[in-house]
Write a protein that holds these residues in place. Structure first.
Motif, mmCIF file in Angstrom:
data_model
loop_
_atom_site.group_PDB
_atom_site.id
_atom_site.type_symbol
_atom_site.label_atom_id
_atom_site.label_comp_id
_atom_site.label_asym_id
_atom_site.label_seq_id
_atom_site.Cartn_x
_atom_site.Cartn_y
_atom_site.Cartn_z
ATOM 1 N N PRO A 1 -7.339 -1.327 9.059
ATOM 2 C CA PRO A 1 -6.573 -1.630 7.835
ATOM 3 C C PRO A 1 -5.518 -0.584 7.495
ATOM 4 O O PRO A 1 -4.539 -0.900 6.814
ATOM 5 C CB PRO A 1 -7.660 -1.688 6.748
ATOM 6 N N TYR B 1 -2.022 -1.408 8.416
ATOM 7 C CA TYR B 1 -1.335 -2.436 7.635
ATOM 8 C C TYR B 1 -0.666 -1.779 6.423
ATOM 9 O O TYR B 1 -1.228 -1.708 5.335
ATOM 10 C CB TYR B 1 -2.323 -3.518 7.185
ATOM 11 N N GLU C 1 -2.421 0.519 3.715
ATOM 12 C CA GLU C 1 -3.296 0.063 2.627
ATOM 13 C C GLU C 1 -4.684 -0.226 3.182
ATOM 14 O O GLU C 1 -4.877 -1.152 3.973
ATOM 15 C CB GLU C 1 -2.710 -1.195 1.977
ATOM 16 N N ASN D 1 -8.596 -1.411 2.829
ATOM 17 C CA ASN D 1 -9.368 -2.328 1.993
ATOM 18 C C ASN D 1 -10.770 -2.429 2.570
ATOM 19 O O ASN D 1 -10.950 -2.738 3.758
ATOM 20 C CB ASN D 1 -8.690 -3.704 1.967
ATOM 21 N N HIS E 1 -7.048 -11.221 1.702
ATOM 22 C CA HIS E 1 -6.880 -9.962 0.976
ATOM 23 C C HIS E 1 -5.454 -9.404 1.023
ATOM 24 O O HIS E 1 -5.099 -8.557 0.192
ATOM 25 C CB HIS E 1 -7.856 -8.910 1.526
ATOM 26 N N TYR E 2 -4.653 -9.850 1.998
ATOM 27 C CA TYR E 2 -3.302 -9.311 2.118
ATOM 28 C C TYR E 2 -2.221 -10.352 1.854
ATOM 29 O O TYR E 2 -1.042 -10.089 2.077
ATOM 30 C CB TYR E 2 -3.099 -8.701 3.505
#
Length: 667
Positions: free
Chosen positions: A445, A448, A451, A453, A517-518
């Motif tokens: 993550p 990405y 960020e 998560n 989530h993204y």
């Protein structure tokens, strides 16, 4: 003039198919009971004849649509002279009556396929299987003729034009989604018929699972593709950008898929080890019963959904009676026969048998979870105890942990041995897979946009756990081979089908995790010249225009998409008004990609030339459907395993002497 009599030909073809289904359901079964080869021989020609007449009926209904025969009520309600020909063809199954005819055609097709490709089956077993399928065909053909006749006429008041197909259904998705879904639904009737035939004949051994397993894999693969196509269709057609809404009708297709997944694994254990015999039969009954339940939910009028077809209580009552007879009769036969099954196969708590049993239990719990969430509001409403809504919070809160548990044991299963295994050995084989999956998932993550998560890491860890366990298993199987090519050749198509299926689930989990989530979304007001930033892209409104389609008028926005000042796409979302029904529809603009989608949907006109637009950036959303395709390919690949044909040949040879003796007695 010919177009006027085509519907009558179709109607009588359905009647002839029903008569043949009655013969198929009774005579071969009586022949198997009385050991009369001539009566058993009726099964194959009746299955072929029934399929032929259903094909004629279906062709007649399609011809009525293509020729604009509006004297047929079903055509008048679901077509229009301005409708493009390809939507006229798919409108055949665009509403209730035609979809039931398509269902019956596919049921006849599966019966014909069993009669055609099961030549090595013992004659009495094949007769019983085709008789059971004939009984199901009788039920659905009676349903068509008594409550859902697609050839009913509007006489003498024939409308000059049709009411048009629902604009939601005027899409490529209608052409491919329902046939795929029905092929899966109806395909489970084959394993159901094999299970009932085994119960009737008192042959609950491993042989029937070898015969039924390829058919189950094919049906499961079709249903997997059908569900994925439905998700994809809803994603771009409804304008919301979601890929699963926990709609009751969506759940109706998920239920037999979950039970069918458990059934496939249970069939594997019964075939390989001879255990789970009664459990496998019960799963076969449950899976097909859930397919019928889905039919009841969609066509009874108890649900309000964009996917539901009918709201006629008489039709719902008929299907409910058919469902009750099927489930009740099957369970009664199971209760009478199952206690006679000999269970002599044992296994330890740490073995592949035990892990597959745990996975079966988890899948059944998931099925019950979805079933309760779908039916409980309906039961309360029917009992006048109030109205409640069960939505995503309930399903996600229960389904996600159960999926996690399922994947944990899925990673353990391929590396475990049958019957018994030392815990230390299994721990040693899985240690590096577990550590690597946790390490990669913790770091991934951060790549990405920096960020991190927690939930994304957990989802990726579960997916990587499944994949790396598979990699370790493949490595162990190839390690001692003389060459890599020889090692790959030694592994069976059934094994590679399992690898592909598990890999597909891991890919789907990655897609679900990342896009959930993204995902980035904005609803904005835009006029010509306006721009908006989203996820590193710039969306610039260049123009608004109007165009006319074959049966609609569309307002079209032209949006230029830039990244780092460079054009990457021109997107043209539309707001359409369908003329026959005066119904507005949104046509989404998509820029698809393997790692992300750009998604633009037009809302309402706000005045002064402004429009409301929903713009979304959806990373890894395509992996949802890519994973489903991999799973389906795995199911099809497993069917290519030659050991099923060898097993059928041995079973045929073993029963040849008995069959020859019967022929001499009853010649």
């Amino acid at each position: 003039m010919l177009s006027k009599i085509i519907p009558e030909i179709g109607h009588y073809a359905v009647i002839l198919a029903l008569l043949m289904a009655v013969v198929q359901a009774t005579v071969p079964l009586a022949g198997a009971a009385t050991r009369r080869p001539l009566w058993m021989a009726f099964a194959r020609p009746m299955a072929a004849g029934q399929f032929l007449f259903l094909l004629v009926a279906f062709a007649c209904l399609m011809a009525s649509f293509l020729l604009d025969e509006f004297s047929v009520a079903y055509v008048a309600s679901n077509s229009n002279s301005m409708l493009p020909w390809y939507y006229k063809a798919s409108a055949v199954w665009g509403s209730h009556e035609g979809s039931v005819l398509l269902w019956s055609l596919m049921l006849g097709g599966w019966s014909f396929a069993v009669s055609l490709f099961s030549g090595r089956l013992p004659r009495d077993m094949l007769a019983r299987v085709l008789s059971v399928m004939g009984m199901v065909c009788v039920g659905f053909l009676l349903f068509i003729l008594l409550t859902s006749n697609p050839f009913r006429r509007l006489l003498p008041d024939i409308p000059a034009d049709g009411a048009d197909l629902n604009p939601l259904l005027q899409d490529f998705g209608l052409i491919i989604h329902p046939p795929m879904l029905y092929m899966g639904y109806v395909g489970f009737s084959v394993v159901f018929a094999f299970a009932i035939a085994a119960l009737i004949g008192g042959r609950l051994d491993a042989a029937w699972t070898r015969w039924a397993r390829p058919w189950t894999n094919v049906a499961w693969a079709f249903l997997t593709v059908g569900i994925a196509l439905g998700s994809w269709w809803a994603y771009y057609e409804l304008g919301w950008g979601g890929w699963w809404f926990w709609d009751p009708v969506e759940n109706a297709s998920l239920l037999p898929w979950l039970a069918g997944t458990a059934l496939m694994h249970s069939l594997a254990v019964t075939e390989k080890r001879g255990s789970f015999k009664s459990w496998t039969v019960l799963l076969a009954i449950t899976t097909f019963s859930l397919s019928l339940l889905g039919t009841f939910l969609v066509r009874s009028g108890v649900l309000t959904s964009v996917h539901a077809f009918a709201n006629d209580p008489a039709r719902g009552t008929f299907i409910l009676v058919l469902l009750g007879l099927t489930v009740g009769g099957s369970l009664l036969l199971f209760a009478l026969r199952a206690p006679r099954v000999n269970h002599t196969v044992g296994f330890g708590w740490l073995s592949r048998d035990a892990l597959l049993l745990i996975n079966n239990i988890v899948l059944v719990i998931m099925t019950v979870t979805v079933l309760l969430g779908t039916l409980y509001p309906l039961i309360l409403d029917a009992l006048e105890l109030g109205k409640i809504s069960v939505g995503p919070p309930y399903f996600n809160a229960l389904f996600v942990p159960l999926t996690t548990l399922l994947c944990i044991f899925m990673g353990l299963g391929p590396l475990a041995r049958w019957k018994q295994m030392a815990g230390r050995e299994l721990f040693r084989r899985l240690l590096w897979s577990a550590l690597a999956s946790l390490a990669i998932a913790a770091v991934a993550p951060l790549l990405y946009d920096g960020e991190w998560n927690l939930w994304v890491s957990l989802g990726l860890a579960i997916a990587l756990w499944v994949v790396l366990a598979l990699v370790r298993d493949v490595f162990d199987k190839l390690r001692n081979a003389t060459s890599l090519a020889a090692g790959f050749k030694r592994l069976s198509p059934a094994y590679w089908g399992m690898v592909l299926g598990h890999l597909g689930l891991a890919v789907t989990i990655v897609g679900v995790t990342v896009v959930s989530h993204y995902n980035v979304e904005r609803t904005v007001r835009m006029a010509v010249g306006d721009s908006v930033e989203l996820a590193g892209y710039t969306f610039v409104m260049r123009d608004f225009s109007e165009r006319r389609g074959p049966n609609y008028i569309a307002d079209t926005a032209t949006i230029e998409v830039l990244r780092a000042g460079e054009r990457v796409e021109i997107m043209r979302p539309e707001k359409r008004l369908y003329l026959a029904r005066n119904m507005p529809m949104t046509d989404v603009a998509l820029r698809p990609g393997l790692f992300s989608d750009l998604y633009v949907a037009m809302g309402e006109r706000l005045g002064d030339g402004d429009w409301a637009l929903r713009i979304q950036y959806k990373p890894f959303v395509r992996w949802l459907w890519l994973g489903a395709l991999l799973m389906a390919c795995g199911g099809i690949l497993a069917v290519a395993d030659r050991r099923y044909r060898r097993a059928s040949r041995r079973a045929r040879q073993g029963s040849a002497a008995k069959a020859n003796g019967l022929e001499e007695v009853h010649a």
